[in-house]
Design a protein around this motif. Structure first.
Motif, mmCIF file in Angstrom:
data_model
loop_
_atom_site.group_PDB
_atom_site.id
_atom_site.type_symbol
_atom_site.label_atom_id
_atom_site.label_comp_id
_atom_site.label_asym_id
_atom_site.label_seq_id
_atom_site.Cartn_x
_atom_site.Cartn_y
_atom_site.Cartn_z
ATOM 1 N N ASP A 1 3.837 -3.473 12.709
ATOM 2 C CA ASP A 1 4.049 -4.568 13.451
ATOM 3 C C ASP A 1 3.139 -6.064 12.971
ATOM 4 O OD1 ASP A 1 5.998 -3.518 15.023
ATOM 5 O OD2 ASP A 1 4.541 -3.022 16.461
ATOM 6 N N LEU A 2 3.786 -7.103 12.926
ATOM 7 C CA LEU A 2 3.128 -8.292 12.531
ATOM 8 C C LEU A 2 3.280 -9.060 13.711
ATOM 9 C CD1 LEU A 2 4.395 -8.674 8.938
ATOM 10 C CD2 LEU A 2 2.149 -7.760 9.557
ATOM 11 N N THR B 1 -2.539 -2.033 13.245
ATOM 12 C CA THR B 1 -3.439 -1.174 12.347
ATOM 13 C C THR B 1 -2.976 0.078 12.460
ATOM 14 O OG1 THR B 1 -4.751 -0.835 14.256
ATOM 15 C CG2 THR B 1 -5.352 -2.439 12.842
ATOM 16 N N SER B 2 -1.678 0.432 12.937
ATOM 17 C CA SER B 2 -1.176 1.842 12.823
ATOM 18 C C SER B 2 0.094 1.809 12.502
ATOM 19 C CB SER B 2 -1.561 2.495 13.990
ATOM 20 O OG SER B 2 -0.905 1.904 15.166
ATOM 21 N N SER C 1 9.320 -2.346 7.851
ATOM 22 C CA SER C 1 9.298 -0.922 7.271
ATOM 23 C C SER C 1 7.880 -0.474 6.363
ATOM 24 C CB SER C 1 10.482 -0.615 6.599
ATOM 25 O OG SER C 1 10.235 0.512 5.419
ATOM 26 N N ILE C 2 7.292 0.355 6.626
ATOM 27 C CA ILE C 2 5.993 0.750 5.898
ATOM 28 C C ILE C 2 6.335 0.962 4.303
ATOM 29 C CG2 ILE C 2 5.920 3.137 6.218
ATOM 30 C CD1 ILE C 2 3.150 0.801 6.062
ATOM 31 N N ALA C 3 7.554 1.532 4.118
ATOM 32 C CA ALA C 3 8.112 1.885 2.684
ATOM 33 C C ALA C 3 8.092 0.577 2.031
ATOM 34 C CB ALA C 3 9.450 2.660 2.874
ATOM 35 N N ARG C 4 8.584 -0.403 2.878
ATOM 36 C CA ARG C 4 9.075 -1.965 2.275
ATOM 37 C C ARG C 4 7.575 -2.437 1.769
ATOM 38 N NH1 ARG C 4 13.270 -6.285 2.118
ATOM 39 N NH2 ARG C 4 11.975 -7.915 1.226
ATOM 40 N N MET C 5 6.771 -2.301 2.815
ATOM 41 C CA MET C 5 5.402 -2.954 2.679
ATOM 42 C C MET C 5 4.577 -2.197 1.608
ATOM 43 S SD MET C 5 5.187 -5.058 5.234
ATOM 44 C CE MET C 5 3.489 -5.683 5.277
#
Length: 152
Positions: free
Chosen positions: A111-112, A101-102, A56-60
């Protein structure tokens, strides 16, 4: 070499990568042409195998805030450990390959991509796995469970 031998050599098709081929998409005796759009088969490489991890981008962003504030100390590298579906911890080596990158507009995730050694072919494409990624360390105090209370 005779013309017949040259024609015979031209009928051999080799995969550019090592791996396991899928069921053929065309049958023996079917006519195929050079540079056709349809694949004859799909070759899947199993060792090493790549895995995508979605976060999640919020978690990141929360993790980035913790690193910026000094609450979390960033590690030298991203280390991943994987648990197979039967609960066994996978002991293969991992390598962080690349981050996306998006951000996905549909799910708000990033995604990793990791690469895992897979010599015994225990990991297969689309298999469900649990992955834990260590991003860094933090100061903590270990307290025995008996010394804690549950708030009502």
């Amino acid at each position: 070499m005779t013309d017949a031998n040259l024609d015979l050599v031209g009928t051999e098709i080799r995969s550019p990568i090592d791996g396991i081929p899928s069921e053929p998409a065309v049958s023996i005796g079917a006519i195929v042409t050079a540079n056709q759009a349809d694949a004859l088969a799909t070759v899947t490489r199993l060792d090493p195998i790549y895995g995508g991890i979605t976060k999640s981008i919020a978690r990141m962003l929360r993790l980035h805030e913790r690193i910026s504030s000094g609450e979390l100390t960033r590690g030298q590298s991203l280390d991943a450990s994987m648990t197979l579906e039967n609960g066994t911890l996978y002991d293969g080596m991992d390598t962080f390959v690349s981050p996306s990158t998006s951000v996905s507009t549909a799910t708000g995730t990033l995604d990793l991509r990791f690469q895992f050694d897979n010599p015994d072919r225990l990991i297969l494409p689309a298999q469900f796995l649990r992955v834990a990624v260590t991003l860094g360390t933090t100061q903590a105090i270990e307290v025995p469970q008996r010394a804690t209370l549950t708030a009502c």
